[in-house]
Design an enzyme around this catalytic site. Structure first.
Site, PDB file in Angstrom:
ATOM      1  N   TYR A 137       0.824  -1.214   0.000  1.00 33.15           N
ATOM      2  CA  TYR A 137       0.000   0.000   0.000  1.00 33.15           C
ATOM      3  C   TYR A 137       0.859   1.266   0.000  1.00 33.15           C
ATOM      4  CZ  TYR A 137      -4.811  -1.586   0.688  1.00 33.15           C
ATOM      5  OH  TYR A 137      -6.063  -2.098   0.524  1.00 33.15           O
ATOM      6  N   LYS A 192       2.300 -15.301   2.661  1.00 36.11           N
ATOM      7  CA  LYS A 192       2.494 -16.043   1.408  1.00 36.11           C
ATOM      8  C   LYS A 192       3.977 -16.396   1.334  1.00 36.11           C
ATOM      9  CE  LYS A 192       0.972 -17.695  -2.536  1.00 36.11           C
ATOM     10  NZ  LYS A 192       0.062 -18.842  -2.627  1.00 36.11           N
ATOM     11  N   ASP A 224      -3.949 -17.837   0.461  1.00 39.17           N
ATOM     12  CA  ASP A 224      -4.963 -18.485  -0.386  1.00 39.17           C
ATOM     13  C   ASP A 224      -5.708 -19.555   0.413  1.00 39.17           C
ATOM     14  OD1 ASP A 224      -2.538 -19.875  -0.290  1.00 39.17           O
ATOM     15  OD2 ASP A 224      -2.645 -20.596  -2.360  1.00 39.17           O
ATOM     16  N   ASP A 248      -6.727  -6.532   3.923  1.00 35.06           N
ATOM     17  CA  ASP A 248      -7.817  -5.824   3.229  1.00 35.06           C
ATOM     18  C   ASP A 248      -8.797  -6.836   2.651  1.00 35.06           C
ATOM     19  OD1 ASP A 248      -9.225  -3.683   1.934  1.00 35.06           O
ATOM     20  OD2 ASP A 248      -8.212  -4.244   0.054  1.00 35.06           O
ATOM     21  N   ASP A 252     -12.733  -8.236   4.390  1.00 35.06           N
ATOM     22  CA  ASP A 252     -14.019  -8.159   3.683  1.00 35.06           C
ATOM     23  C   ASP A 252     -14.683  -9.531   3.653  1.00 35.06           C
ATOM     24  OD1 ASP A 252     -13.930  -5.459   3.094  1.00 35.06           O
ATOM     25  OD2 ASP A 252     -14.378  -5.734   0.961  1.00 35.06           O
TER      26      ASP A 252
HETATM   27  C1  IPM Z   1     -10.512  -0.578   3.643  1.00 37.23           C
HETATM   28  C2  IPM Z   1     -10.707   0.026   2.286  1.00 37.23           C
HETATM   29  C3  IPM Z   1      -9.503   0.909   1.965  1.00 37.23           C
HETATM   30  C4  IPM Z   1      -8.293   0.002   1.920  1.00 37.23           C
HETATM   31  C5  IPM Z   1      -9.629   1.755   0.692  1.00 37.23           C
HETATM   32  C6  IPM Z   1     -10.859   2.634   0.755  1.00 37.23           C
HETATM   33  C7  IPM Z   1      -8.404   2.564   0.443  1.00 37.23           C
HETATM   34  O1  IPM Z   1     -10.907  -0.968   1.335  1.00 37.23           O
HETATM   35  O2  IPM Z   1     -10.407   0.187   4.626  1.00 37.23           O
HETATM   36  O3  IPM Z   1     -10.468  -1.803   3.741  1.00 37.23           O
HETATM   37  O4  IPM Z   1      -7.999  -0.620   0.886  1.00 37.23           O
HETATM   38  O5  IPM Z   1      -7.632  -0.109   2.931  1.00 37.23           O
HETATM   39 MG    MG Z   2     -11.054  -2.910   2.136  1.00 42.38          MG
END
Ligand code: IPM
Ligand code: MG
Length: 358
Positions: A137, A192, A224, A248, A252
């Protein structure tokens, strides 16, 4: 001494959900000094930058930040440095918010909201600890250039740099072990290491840090496989510690296991306990302004703020219990609605939490 909070609502549904969380904060902690500032696309429209200097200054001078969400398709064509996402990335970097706590909890009242079978997810309670200020990042060099070597010399190429320094790995590993000690005593480090040097160092350092925590059971998993195990048998996990990019993606996935991302708060902390608190969901521009967004993730983020940055665990407990109570009463926003429950809008959900607090 009066504690200072910066409230940054941002874009999309940000201002609607933040409004309810601020009502709750004012009710439980009337002495807090609360200052609001624009961020994200909203700030770009007003001041030509997603993280204006005044907003950053306010954040830096506050004990904690309550953040709504940023992003809207209408800013997709802007150059990267002006896009709303730069606001959250800039805050993370400027404040050194390296430890990102993303709990994924399945509320018993919402067991049907998950797309997985109840027997796989019931009782789910995972903490994803994502390193937030390093990795690909922020790694340099990065850019788009003309390749000078390899089979594509002469073509345009994009490049980013994945890198982690030992102290960065060490400090997030310590937080992971300490979090596991307070929970079920299990830490899974995700990397990884079969392919990446960055991950090999990550794994070596985590193993070293483990010597300080003989009471924690440490395992390692390739990313993975972790993505697969999260949907196969998610309850095997307690705390997952991982780098910025993998975290990240996996956070999710873990949030979706609960079926109710509208319920999940998050905290991003620096070494001095200053923190940014935000719902795990995004700005949802498709439903902005309709008064139907779920404010509970933001309200629960305010609770995390009281616990981690404001030394007020008892107030955090009160908020969390009030949220539990409104769920038990059968109140649901559209995202978690199911037949037999009562559908309410954003403000009515805020009203109900306030009433449950009383
Ligand atoms: C998160 C989001 C951010 C990230 C974006 C909005 C930059 O997806 O906080 O998970 O990738 O960290
Ligand atoms: Mg995110």
């Amino acid at each position: 001494m009066t504690k200072k909070i910066a409230v940054l609502p941002g874009d999309g549904i940000g201002s609607e959900i933040i409004e309810q969380a601020v009502r709750v904060l004012r009710a439980v902690a009337p002495s807090l000094e609360i200052n609001q500032a624009p961020v994200g696309g909203t700030a770009y429209d007003l001041h030509g930058h997603p993280l204006p200097p005044a907003t950053l200054k306010l954040a830096q001078e506050s004990n904690a930040i309550l953040f709504g969400a940023v992003g809207d398709w209408k800013y997709d064509k802007l150059p990267r440095e002006h896009r709303p996402e730069q606001a959250i990335l800039g805050l993370r970097k400027a404040l050194g918010l390296f430890a990102n706590l993303r709990p994924a909890i399945l509320y018993p009242e919402l067991a049907n909201a998950s797309s997985l079978k109840p027997e796989i997810v019931s009782g789910l309670d995972i903490l994803i600890l994502r390193e937030l200020t390093g990795d690909i990042y922020f790694g340099t060099p990065r850019g788009i250039r003309t390749a000078t070597d390899g089979p594509y010399a002469g073509s345009r190429e994009g490049f980013d740099t994945m890198r982690y320094a030992e102290p960065e790995i060490r400090r997030i590993a310590h937080i992971g072990f300490q979090a596991a000690q307070k929970r079920k005593g299990k830490l899974c480090s995700v990397d990884k290491a079969n392919v990446l040097e960055t991950s090999q160092l990550w794994r070596d350092v985590v193993i070293e840090v483990a010597k300080d925590y003989p009471d924690v059971a440490l395992t390692h998993m390739y990313v993975d496989n972790a993505a697969m195990q999260l949907v196969r048998s998610p309850r095997e996990f307690d705390v997952i510690v991982t780098g910025n990019l993998f975290g990240d993606i996996l956070s999710d996935e873990a949030a979706m296991l609960t079926g109710s991302i509208g319920m999940l708060p998050s905290a991003s902390l620096n070494a001095s306990g200053q923190g940014l608190y935000e719902p795990s969901h995004g700005s949802a521009p498709d439903i902005a302004g309709q008064g139907i967004a779920n404010p509970l993730a933001t309200i629960l983020s305010a609770a995390m703020m009281l616990r981690y940055s404001l030394d007020s665990a008892a107030l955090a407990d009160r908020i969390e219990q009030a949220v539990q109570k409104v769920l038990q009463q059968g109140l649901r926003t559209a995202d978690i609605y199911e037949p037999g429950t009562t559908k309410v809008g954003t403000a009515a959900m805020g009203d109900a939490v306030l009433k449950a607090l009383a």
